[in-house]
Design a protein around this motif. Structure first.
Motif, PDB file in Angstrom:
ATOM      1  N   VAL A  10     -11.024  -0.051  -1.313  1.00  0.00           N
ATOM      2  CA  VAL A  10     -11.746   1.319  -1.789  1.00  0.00           C
ATOM      3  C   VAL A  10     -11.189   2.493  -1.208  1.00  0.00           C
ATOM      4  N   LYS A  11     -11.367   3.446  -2.183  1.00  0.00           N
ATOM      5  CA  LYS A  11     -10.810   5.068  -1.799  1.00  0.00           C
ATOM      6  C   LYS A  11     -11.947   6.020  -2.099  1.00  0.00           C
ATOM      7  N   ARG A  12     -12.272   6.719  -1.054  1.00  0.00           N
ATOM      8  CA  ARG A  12     -13.164   7.771  -1.272  1.00  0.00           C
ATOM      9  C   ARG A  12     -12.755   8.893  -0.814  1.00  0.00           C
ATOM     10  N   TYR A  13     -13.183  10.255  -1.621  1.00  0.00           N
ATOM     11  CA  TYR A  13     -12.558  11.379  -1.363  1.00  0.00           C
ATOM     12  C   TYR A  13     -13.948  12.237  -1.129  1.00  0.00           C
ATOM     13  N   ALA A  22     -12.613   6.941  -5.903  1.00  0.00           N
ATOM     14  CA  ALA A  22     -11.136   6.935  -6.675  1.00  0.00           C
ATOM     15  C   ALA A  22     -10.756   5.417  -7.089  1.00  0.00           C
ATOM     16  N   ILE A  23     -11.138   4.702  -6.043  1.00  0.00           N
ATOM     17  CA  ILE A  23     -10.768   3.172  -6.386  1.00  0.00           C
ATOM     18  C   ILE A  23     -12.037   2.640  -5.678  1.00  0.00           C
ATOM     19  N   ARG A  24     -12.297   1.305  -6.656  1.00  0.00           N
ATOM     20  CA  ARG A  24     -13.510   0.736  -6.505  1.00  0.00           C
ATOM     21  C   ARG A  24     -13.163  -0.924  -6.087  1.00  0.00           C
ATOM     22  N   ASP A  57      -1.563   7.403   1.837  1.00  0.00           N
ATOM     23  CA  ASP A  57      -3.089   7.736   1.973  1.00  0.00           C
ATOM     24  C   ASP A  57      -3.774   6.352   2.487  1.00  0.00           C
ATOM     25  N   LYS A  58      -4.582   6.695   3.376  1.00  0.00           N
ATOM     26  CA  LYS A  58      -5.283   5.390   3.828  1.00  0.00           C
ATOM     27  C   LYS A  58      -6.504   4.978   3.042  1.00  0.00           C
ATOM     28  N   PRO A  59      -6.781   3.543   3.003  1.00  0.00           N
ATOM     29  CA  PRO A  59      -8.105   3.293   2.222  1.00  0.00           C
ATOM     30  C   PRO A  59      -9.214   3.372   3.121  1.00  0.00           C
ATOM     31  N   LYS A  63      -8.752  -4.039   2.737  1.00  0.00           N
ATOM     32  CA  LYS A  63      -7.479  -4.313   3.482  1.00  0.00           C
ATOM     33  C   LYS A  63      -6.455  -4.419   2.545  1.00  0.00           C
ATOM     34  N   LEU A  64      -5.254  -3.991   3.069  1.00  0.00           N
ATOM     35  CA  LEU A  64      -4.231  -3.599   2.369  1.00  0.00           C
ATOM     36  C   LEU A  64      -2.915  -4.006   3.227  1.00  0.00           C
TER      37      LEU A  64
END
Length: 235
Positions: A10-13, A22-24, A57-59, A63-64
């Motif tokens: 997941v990525k939130r801004y 931005a990513i779900r 950029d960090k999630p 986990k990545l």
């Protein structure tokens, strides 16, 4: 072996006072030696995914793992060192340093991150220039090169530190069709010769048709994972 493993990513801004996702909950694995593309319209999240895989950029959650390293746990200095040793980048506008020659542009990552000894650097640069077909341009500056030649330099630079993973954001956007096809073929040859994994962010049909695996993004979600035909199956 999987070189990229993403679990519930997941990525939130924050945009002003509003939180944007931005990513779900992205889940995907990418095997070593793959030729893969994230595709989707502008704003779908493909460049965001590429930036997270590249440690730029960090999630926000999830986990990545890149080459079995959880890059979200690295601080800025550690992340820069990891990128320099494991990841190469190819940009749509080439990002070559105008005051450096072709050979110096390719050598630059080895000086800045890995600090290889001179003889080893020179041999690596020579090998890569020959591999991508620009050895005769070694002493020219970027302003003296065509778009296709610049992208060949960018490919060589991305491989300079022997990176096993190369991330390419719209690498054919500024190239004519014929040159774009030659660059795609060159990258496939580099994959075959060096075992490099190539991951693209694109909406270019030329790359989508060449990719062996497509992750389709819509509004920050991977809506489809499509395995495409191999070259043998296409023939």
């Amino acid at each position: 072996m999987d070189i990229v493993q993403a679990s519930n990513l997941v990525k939130r801004y924050l945009v002003g006072e509003q939180q944007v996702t931005a990513i779900r909950n992205a889940n995907f694995n990418i095997k070593q030696g793959s030729f893969v593309s994230f595709v989707g319209p502008s704003g779908s999240g493909k460049s965001t995914l590429l930036n997270m895989i590249g440690g730029l950029d960090k999630p926000s959650d999830g986990k990545l793992l890149i080459n079995n390293t959880d890059i979200s746990t690295l601080n800025r200095k550690q992340a820069a060192k990891f990128r320099g040793e494991h990841i190469g980048f190819i940009f749509q506008d080439f990002n070559l340093i105008p005051v450096l020659t072709v050979a110096e542009n390719i050598e630059y990552p080895l000086l800045m991150v890995q600090n290889w000894p001179l003889a080893k650097r020179q041999q690596r640069v020579k090998t890569l220039m020959e591999a991508v077909g620009i050895a005769e341009q070694a002493n020219k500056f970027p302003s003296q090169l065509s778009g296709g030649q610049k992208q060949r330099v960018a490919v060589a630079r991305a491989l300079a530190s022997q990176a096993k993973l190369v991330l390419a954001d719209e690498p054919t956007a500024n190239l004519d069709h014929q040159t774009a096809f030659r660059i795609i073929d060159l990258m496939k040859q580099m994959r075959d010769d060096f075992g490099t994994t190539f991951i693209f962010s694109t909406h270019d049909n030329k790359i989508m048709n060449a990719a062996e695996s497509l992750f389709i993004l819509e509004d920050g979600e991977i809506s489809e994972h499509r395995q495409t035909a191999t070259e043998g199956e296409r023939a």
